[in-house]
Design an enzyme around this catalytic site. Structure first.
Site, PDB file in Angstrom:
ATOM      1  N   LYS A  75       0.882  -1.162  -0.006  1.00 23.39           N
ATOM      2  CA  LYS A  75       0.086  -0.057  -0.087  1.00 23.39           C
ATOM      3  C   LYS A  75       0.880   1.189   0.025  1.00 23.39           C
ATOM      4  CE  LYS A  75      -3.755   2.187   2.197  1.00 23.39           C
ATOM      5  NZ  LYS A  75      -3.364   3.559   2.117  1.00 23.39           N
ATOM      6  N   GLU A  99       2.800   1.048   5.237  1.00 27.59           N
ATOM      7  CA  GLU A  99       1.449   1.555   5.794  1.00 27.59           C
ATOM      8  C   GLU A  99       0.328   0.469   5.810  1.00 27.59           C
ATOM      9  OE1 GLU A  99      -2.006   4.643   4.511  1.00 27.59           O
ATOM     10  OE2 GLU A  99      -0.248   4.612   3.198  1.00 27.59           O
ATOM     11  N   ASP A 123       1.983   4.976   0.045  1.00 25.17           N
ATOM     12  CA  ASP A 123       1.845   6.275   0.835  1.00 25.17           C
ATOM     13  C   ASP A 123       2.047   7.624   0.103  1.00 25.17           C
ATOM     14  OD1 ASP A 123       1.155   8.004   2.958  1.00 25.17           O
ATOM     15  OD2 ASP A 123       2.628   7.400   4.110  1.00 25.17           O
TER      16      ASP A 123
END
Length: 327
Positions: free
Chosen positions: A45, A186, A47
């Site tokens: 994921k 994250e 950021d």
């Protein structure tokens, strides 16, 4: 007289599709743990800022999640996208800046975009491509993700410039999530490889975060006991057309950033609060800025618990602002 022959048209080729001016992005649904099964693939994921790179005849456009044209803010990505071996394309992905550990850092991205003073150069911003929505006259959104990735990878795999491939991992989701969190990332994204691309939030893309993280409108601040510095940001979420106060955030900035934030907020101070709130030391601001905040949970009375500041941006692209469910 020679016999004339006619080439048979291939029945397999779909007709050419017009290039969409904009595609609303597919958004991942937050879930507690990764899904299981061979139909799911996983990615880091990122950021950063979700953007779509539109490659057209003679130009490249870079659009934000909310539909704003930010091509000028990402010159190195636009320049590198022109070098891709395509005539027309729409590539979905995330603009990020990597720290010295190779992790995406939203604060560094903000500084590279000129939000705050920094040594981070605009050229440090890279685009991690993770989906291909359109290619050389064909709208690919109806194809399964597996097929879209098969077409995307030859275009961007192995590149080390501003446009790169977001690697897909075929692994046990829970183990990948554990490793991602241990490395300070994250979280991860899980995507169903058999599904088409659908705009909006759905179950086919799922996000699993190591901590909760969302965007909130800055509606004011409380000064620090240190003169000229920031003590606490006052934050609001959307509820329909209104803004609702959801608490504050008093950590996450350096000494220098605290002073810089205080100056920025003081320049947009107002006597009229954007939310219903009375606090003795509060300085209210025009609701022009959005803070990215990491937090642990919500309190029973609807306030953020253990909130920590991660970055700030203008409100113009407000698609990502946290929305409270109406009662």
């Amino acid at each position: 007289m020679a016999k004339r022959t006619f080439k048979k048209k291939s029945p397999d080729l779909p007709p050419l599709d017009p290039l969409p001016a904009r595609v609303d992005p597919c958004l991942a649904t937050l879930v507690a743990k990764p899904p299981k099964g061979s139909d799911w693939a996983y990615e880091v994921k990122w950021d950063g800022y979700r953007i779509a790179v539109h490659i057209e005849a003679g130009r490249v456009r870079i659009l934000t999640r909310g539909g704003y044209d930010w091509t000028e803010r990402f010159p190195t990505i636009a320049d590198d996208a022109r070098r891709l071996a395509v005539k027309t394309a729409i590539i979905d992905g995330e603009a990020v800046v990597l720290d010295d550990q190779g992790r995406s850092d939203f604060g560094m991205l903000q500084r590279a975009l000129g939000r705050m003073p920094s040594a981070v150069e605009t050229g440090a911003i890279v685009f991690y491509a993770f989906d291909l929505l359109y290619l050389d006259g064909r709208d690919l959104r109806g194809l399964p993700l597996r097929e879209r990735r098969r077409l995307l990878e030859p275009l961007v795999a192995g590149r080390e410039g501003a446009v790169r491939l977001s690697e897909e991992v075929q692994a046990d989701g829970e183990e990948f999530f554990r490793v991602a969190c241990a490395h300070g990332l994250e979280g991860i994204i899980a995507k169903h490889i058999q599904k088409p691309y659908r705009s909006g939030r759905g179950e086919w893309w799922q996000k699993i975060t190591c901590k909760r993280r969302d965007s909130f409108v800055v509606v004011g601040f409380e000064p620090s006991t240190v003169p000229g510095h920031l003590g606490r940001l006052l934050l609001a979420a959307r509820q329909g057309n209104d803004l609702v106060y959801v608490g504050g955030c008093g950590t996450g900035w350096s000494h220098d950033l605290s002073r810089e934030l205080r100056n920025v907020l003081a320049s947009i101070a107002t006597n009229k609060a954007a939310v219903s709130l009375r606090r003795k030391n509060a300085v209210f601001t025009e609701p022009m800025l959005v803070a990215e905040v990491e937090y642990r949970a919500w309190t029973d009375d609807g306030k953020l618990r253990h909130a920590s500041f991660k970055g700030i941006r203008p409100r113009e692209d407000e698609a990502a602002i946290y929305e409270l469910r109406s009662h």
